[in-house]
Design an enzyme around this catalytic site. Structure first.
Site, PDB file in Angstrom:
ATOM      1  N   GLY A   9       1.079  -1.247  -0.178  1.00 24.78           N
ATOM      2  CA  GLY A   9       0.268   0.075  -0.046  1.00 24.78           C
ATOM      3  C   GLY A   9       1.101   1.234   0.022  1.00 24.78           C
ATOM      4  N   SER A  10       0.625   1.868   0.870  1.00 24.10           N
ATOM      5  CA  SER A  10       1.066   3.246   0.760  1.00 24.10           C
ATOM      6  C   SER A  10       2.194   3.399   0.956  1.00 24.10           C
ATOM      7  CB  SER A  10      -0.103   4.665   1.314  1.00 24.10           C
ATOM      8  OG  SER A  10      -0.759   4.862   0.611  1.00 24.10           O
ATOM      9  N   THR A  11       2.642   2.748   2.236  1.00 25.09           N
ATOM     10  CA  THR A  11       4.383   2.801   2.585  1.00 25.09           C
ATOM     11  C   THR A  11       4.801   2.578   1.258  1.00 25.09           C
ATOM     12  OG1 THR A  11       4.052   0.181   3.196  1.00 25.09           O
ATOM     13  CG2 THR A  11       4.164   1.775   5.121  1.00 25.09           C
TER      14      THR A  11
END
Length: 248
Positions: A9-11
């Site tokens: 995801g956004s990591t």
């Protein structure tokens, strides 16, 4: 810890931003017009919260974790460039940490990407990592752009009690020191009051990190169901000593 794989995801956006900085496509202050939704290869991608078109810097789009902003960076990089940086960061290969059952994760070669793969991978979906791999990405940024393969072995003690230190882990240059230092400052904005993780701020310390919420792939139905939430960070941001991941 090393066995379970998940989509970051956004990591994973820190890789996209890092690559764009390293390739000098953007600077931390480059300004973008960020739409709420973006149509690519017949699919519509959206930011987490609805908004009118925004003017955001590269630092700003990382702070608010914009999907559409990350897609724009990915498109500027191109498939091969983005893939190469993912590989440089160790995605798709075992860290060889000596932990049992370690997975290499999943990163398909560019020839197998579909039309929607570039935008999807740009914001951290469409590939899978272990928690150790994900943390290693942030450790590389903390370590001035040098990736050191993680290990659980400090050394060996023989029968007489003599300690022999283990060989130093292999080091791989991923980013320039300048890019890594810039990115660390940018990641501090994530824990600011305007970022996605203000609760991760610690009084008296400079904290850098990134949040992530990824749709979770369910092999039983060959579909996505539920989410994997993560925060990965390190401190002090100006001279990192400790890194951590929380995921569930």
């Amino acid at each position: 810890f090393p066995v379970t794989i998940f989509e970051p995801g956004s990591t994973g956006k820190v890789i996209t931003v890092a690559a764009a900085l390293e390739e000098k496509i953007v600077t931390p202050g480059t300004v973008f017009t960020i739409p709420y939704s973006l149509k690519v290869a017949g699919e519509t991608f959206r930011d987490h919260e609805k908004h009118p078109p925004q003017r955001l810097t590269t630092t700003g789009l990382l702070a608010v974790s914009s999907n559409t902003g990350s897609i724009k960076l990915g498109q500027a990089l191109g498939k091969d460039n983005l893939y190469n940086y993912l590989r440089k960061f160790g995605i798709g290969e075992s860290t060889q940490s000596s932990l049992p059952g370690e997975s290499a994760g999943i990163l398909h070669p560019v020839k197998d990407w579909s039309g929607s793969s570039l935008p999807t991978i740009s914001f951290g979906q469409g590939y899978s990592v272990t928690a150790l791999q994900a943390t290693s990405v942030f450790a590389t940024i903390a370590n001035d752009g040098v990736r050191v393969k993680p290990t659980i072995l400090s050394g060996l003690v023989d029968q007489s009690g003599k300690f022999t230190a283990a060989k130093q882990s292999e080091s791989i240059k991923v980013l320039s020191q300048e890019t890594a230092q810039s990115l660390r400052k940018m990641m501090e904005s994530v824990v600011s009051p305007n970022g996605t993780a203000p609760s991760a701020a610690i009084d008296g310390y400079r904290v850098a990190g990134k949040t992530g919420t990824a749709e979770r792939y369910n092999s039983r139905c060959n579909c996505y169901s539920g989410y994997t939430a993560s925060f990965i960070g390190f401190a002090p941001a100006d001279e990192p000593k400790y890194g951590t991941i929380v995921t569930g």
